[in-house]
Design an enzyme around this catalytic site. Structure first.
Site, PDB file in Angstrom:
ATOM      1  N   LYS A 268      33.365   7.246  42.585  1.00 30.23           N
ATOM      2  CA  LYS A 268      32.522   6.492  41.652  1.00 30.23           C
ATOM      3  C   LYS A 268      31.752   7.519  40.834  1.00 30.23           C
ATOM      4  O   LYS A 268      30.970   8.297  41.403  1.00 30.23           O
ATOM      5  CB  LYS A 268      31.542   5.605  42.412  1.00 30.23           C
ATOM      6  CG  LYS A 268      32.195   4.471  43.180  1.00 30.23           C
ATOM      7  CD  LYS A 268      31.166   3.694  43.972  1.00 30.23           C
ATOM      8  CE  LYS A 268      31.829   2.588  44.770  1.00 30.23           C
ATOM      9  NZ  LYS A 268      30.886   1.959  45.710  1.00 30.23           N
TER      10      LYS A 268
ATOM     11  N   GLU B 257      37.285   1.701  54.682  1.00 25.13           N
ATOM     12  CA  GLU B 257      36.334   2.404  53.801  1.00 25.13           C
ATOM     13  C   GLU B 257      34.939   2.504  54.422  1.00 25.13           C
ATOM     14  O   GLU B 257      34.371   1.503  54.857  1.00 25.13           O
ATOM     15  CB  GLU B 257      36.284   1.643  52.463  1.00 25.13           C
ATOM     16  CG  GLU B 257      35.421   2.314  51.392  1.00 25.13           C
ATOM     17  CD  GLU B 257      35.559   1.619  50.032  1.00 25.13           C
ATOM     18  OE1 GLU B 257      36.574   0.925  49.792  1.00 25.13           O
ATOM     19  OE2 GLU B 257      34.631   1.766  49.208  1.00 25.13           O
TER      20      GLU B 257
ATOM     21  N   ASP C  80      33.386   6.683  50.771  1.00 19.99           N
ATOM     22  CA  ASP C  80      32.740   6.281  49.527  1.00 19.99           C
ATOM     23  C   ASP C  80      31.345   6.926  49.522  1.00 19.99           C
ATOM     24  O   ASP C  80      31.181   8.069  49.044  1.00 19.99           O
ATOM     25  CB  ASP C  80      32.696   4.733  49.485  1.00 19.99           C
ATOM     26  CG  ASP C  80      31.910   4.149  48.320  1.00 19.99           C
ATOM     27  OD1 ASP C  80      31.241   4.903  47.601  1.00 19.99           O
ATOM     28  OD2 ASP C  80      31.937   2.918  48.126  1.00 19.99           O
TER      29      ASP C  80
ATOM     30  N   GLY D 131      33.933   0.827  41.962  1.00 20.00           N
ATOM     31  CA  GLY D 131      33.067   0.161  40.990  1.00 20.00           C
ATOM     32  C   GLY D 131      31.736  -0.171  41.609  1.00 20.00           C
ATOM     33  O   GLY D 131      31.579  -0.149  42.837  1.00 20.00           O
TER      34      GLY D 131
ATOM     35  N   LYS E 200      35.235  -7.014  52.065  1.00 23.01           N
ATOM     36  CA  LYS E 200      34.017  -6.450  52.631  1.00 23.01           C
ATOM     37  C   LYS E 200      33.878  -6.971  54.054  1.00 23.01           C
ATOM     38  O   LYS E 200      34.178  -8.154  54.324  1.00 23.01           O
ATOM     39  CB  LYS E 200      32.815  -6.904  51.803  1.00 23.01           C
ATOM     40  CG  LYS E 200      32.789  -6.306  50.409  1.00 23.01           C
ATOM     41  CD  LYS E 200      32.473  -4.828  50.483  1.00 23.01           C
ATOM     42  CE  LYS E 200      32.206  -4.271  49.094  1.00 23.01           C
ATOM     43  NZ  LYS E 200      31.837  -2.842  49.168  1.00 23.01           N
TER      44      LYS E 200
ATOM     45  N   ASP F  56      36.074  -2.675  53.652  1.00 25.18           N
ATOM     46  CA  ASP F  56      34.947  -1.796  53.326  1.00 25.18           C
ATOM     47  C   ASP F  56      33.722  -2.208  54.130  1.00 25.18           C
ATOM     48  O   ASP F  56      33.199  -3.308  53.970  1.00 25.18           O
ATOM     49  CB  ASP F  56      34.656  -1.882  51.817  1.00 25.18           C
ATOM     50  CG  ASP F  56      33.631  -0.855  51.357  1.00 25.18           C
ATOM     51  OD1 ASP F  56      33.101  -0.105  52.205  1.00 25.18           O
ATOM     52  OD2 ASP F  56      33.360  -0.808  50.133  1.00 25.18           O
TER      53      ASP F  56
ATOM     54  N   SER G 267      37.885  -6.105  44.889  1.00 24.95           N
ATOM     55  CA  SER G 267      36.944  -6.027  45.994  1.00 24.95           C
ATOM     56  C   SER G 267      36.337  -7.408  46.190  1.00 24.95           C
ATOM     57  O   SER G 267      35.705  -7.945  45.288  1.00 24.95           O
ATOM     58  CB  SER G 267      35.857  -4.992  45.679  1.00 24.95           C
ATOM     59  OG  SER G 267      34.868  -4.998  46.682  1.00 24.95           O
TER      60      SER G 267
ATOM     61  N   LYS H 104      40.803  -5.604  48.782  1.00 23.70           N
ATOM     62  CA  LYS H 104      39.828  -5.035  49.729  1.00 23.70           C
ATOM     63  C   LYS H 104      38.825  -6.109  50.083  1.00 23.70           C
ATOM     64  O   LYS H 104      38.311  -6.792  49.204  1.00 23.70           O
ATOM     65  CB  LYS H 104      39.155  -3.830  49.057  1.00 23.70           C
ATOM     66  CG  LYS H 104      37.710  -3.542  49.421  1.00 23.70           C
ATOM     67  CD  LYS H 104      37.266  -2.233  48.778  1.00 23.70           C
ATOM     68  CE  LYS H 104      35.774  -2.217  48.462  1.00 23.70           C
ATOM     69  NZ  LYS H 104      35.390  -1.001  47.708  1.00 23.70           N
TER      70      LYS H 104
HETATM   71  O1  OSB Z   1      31.102  -0.063  48.360  1.00 27.70           O
HETATM   72  O2  OSB Z   1      32.542  -0.152  46.848  1.00 27.70           O
HETATM   73  C1  OSB Z   1      31.439  -0.470  47.272  1.00 27.70           C
HETATM   74  C2  OSB Z   1      29.826  -2.989  44.887  1.00 27.70           C
HETATM   75  C3  OSB Z   1      28.512  -2.594  44.952  1.00 27.70           C
HETATM   76  C4  OSB Z   1      28.163  -1.553  45.776  1.00 27.70           C
HETATM   77  C5  OSB Z   1      29.126  -0.906  46.552  1.00 27.70           C
HETATM   78  C6  OSB Z   1      30.457  -1.293  46.475  1.00 27.70           C
HETATM   79  C7  OSB Z   1      30.806  -2.378  45.650  1.00 27.70           C
HETATM   80  C8  OSB Z   1      32.158  -2.909  45.554  1.00 27.70           C
HETATM   81  C9  OSB Z   1      32.509  -3.707  44.320  1.00 27.70           C
HETATM   82  O3  OSB Z   1      32.988  -2.822  46.426  1.00 27.70           O
HETATM   83  C10 OSB Z   1      33.396  -2.950  43.388  1.00 27.70           C
HETATM   84  C11 OSB Z   1      33.455  -3.632  42.042  1.00 27.70           C
HETATM   85  O4  OSB Z   1      34.168  -4.620  41.935  1.00 27.70           O
HETATM   86  O5  OSB Z   1      32.781  -3.165  41.098  1.00 27.70           O
HETATM   87 MG    MG Z   2      32.659   1.109  49.170  1.00 26.07          MG
END
Ligand code: OSB
Ligand code: MG
Length: 368
Positions: free
Chosen positions: A263, A214, A239, A291, A164, A189, A137, A162
């Site tokens: 999660k 996402e 999510d 995560g 953001k 995402d 991510s 992925k």
């Molecule tokens: O939306 O998946 C998410 C991190 C913090 C809060 C929300 C998200 C995320 C990540 C990072 O996408 C995932 C990771 O590498 O732990």
């Molecule tokens: Mg997410």
């Protein structure tokens, strides 16, 4: 020192660990992991949990203060006789919401009971693949920085990338990566930054061949996602919206998503995570393990879950060195050809660096 008196203790450490690089999403930038580590000692066994909340209610309504309150004033008292995770879930059912606080305790109990039985958590959870398939991510940054991160990720063997995205910057971010890497499995995402009024914007990114988009819409929405899913050829992954097993089933039934990012923190623990994986696969959907930028303690639970056979897509469980120069554990995960093997020791199998945990602690509470 091993406590052999059988006296049960529960400690919560509020920790701060600096990230190697700031992580930016549509809801803000995080420079450090600011969260809670739980530790239970009983009869020579030390079990851990990590609460995935942070400084404020940005991802969901929970934060470190609400979860400390839940653990201190409602959940700790349910722990005295070391219930199984399932029994703990029953006992805490009458407490509404607060899944991240519940999950921290539920996972600690999975660690405790796996250690009591002398087997690795991955085995306690169910049939395993023997490894987790790993994606990355990547936070929001300048296009050059993002492209360089993607290039390195592919080189390291990550199975999915992925990125953001944020409202107004989505096209530029995805196009820049897609132009440079036409073939990679790519997803985006949004962390809930759009509404159905942005349909035209979302349709513009429909042509980039994303494996899924996402959480585009509201953090607790199902209905509008079902409308959007019919308008898009890109599959929708949920999510934030999937907070319970019923929400997962309902989302699948109304066609709001084809993919779910599981999660354990968001859904109240590993028991619910497994249930969501089962119901999603039964509906023909796909699941992966996300995560929350966890330390090595929380990460070890995620990797064990992601190694289950039920999990069919690569998740966001990068190795520890993606996040931290130094982590709370002495045995960080390493990735080979995009896979990570779960720990083989009892429970979560991490060797916690007590000295560094103490150094990273800003405040601690003895709750039992
Ligand atoms: O939306 O998946 C998410 C991190 C913090 C809060 C929300 C998200 C995320 C990540 C990072 O996408 C995932 C990771 O590498 O732990
Ligand atoms: Mg997410």
């Amino acid at each position: 020192m091993t406590d052999t008196t059988g006296q049960l203790t529960l400690t919560v450490n509020h920790v701060r660990l600096p990230f190697l690089a700031p992580f930016t999403t549509s809801f803000g930038t995080e420079k450090e992991r600011d969260g809670l580590i739980l530790r239970m000692d009983e009869g020579g066994i030390t079990a851990y949990g990590e609460c995935v909340t942070s400084t404020g209610p940005f991802y969901s309504y929970e934060d470190n203060v609400t979860s400390l309150h839940m653990i201190k004033d409602h959940l700790a008292r349910l722990l005295g006789d070391k219930p199984t995770p399932e029994e703990f879930m029953r006992r805490s059912e009458h407490l509404r919401g607060h899944n991240m606080a519940k999950a921290a305790v539920e996972m600690l109990l999975w660690d405790y009971h796996s250690k009591l039985e002398g087997r690795p958590l991955v085995q306690s959870l169910g049939p395993s693949k023997g490894h987790a398939d790993v994606g990355i991510s990547i936070g929001i940054d300048k296009p050059e920085v993002t492209n360089e991160r993607v290039r390195k990720a592919i080189e390291r063997g990550y199975k999915r990338v992925k990125v953001k995205i944020d409202r107004g910057r989505e096209y530029q971010i995805i196009k820049s990566v897609r132009d440079s890497f036409p073939e990679i499995p790519l997803s985006a995402d949004a962390n809930s930054c759009y509404t159905l009024k942005d349909l035209a914007t979302l349709k513009r990114i429909d042509r980039f061949g994303l494996v899924y988009l996402e959480q585009p819409l509201e953090h607790d929405d199902i209905i509008d996602h079902a409308v959007l899913a019919k308008e898009m050829s890109t599959p929708i992954c949920l999510d934030e919206s999937i907070s319970t097993v019923d929400r997962a089933r309902q989302a699948l039934e109304v066609g709001a998503c084809q993919v779910i990012n599981i999660k354990p923190g968001r859904v109240g623990g590993l028991t619910n995570s497994l249930r969501i994986a089962k119901v999603t696969r039964k509906h023909g959907g796909h699941v992966w393990v996300g995560g929350m930028l966890e330390t090595g303690i929380g990460r070890s639970f995620n990797v064990s879950l992601a190694s289950q056979r039920l999990i069919d897509y690569p998740g966001d469980t990068s190795p520890n060195d993606k996040y931290f120069a130094r982590d709370l554990v002495r045995n960080p995960f390493t990735m080979t050809r995009g896979t990570i093997r779960p720990n083989r020791g009892p429970g979560i199998g991490v060797d916690v660096d007590d000295g560094f945990l103490e150094k990273s602690t800003v405040k601690s509470w003895k709750l039992l």
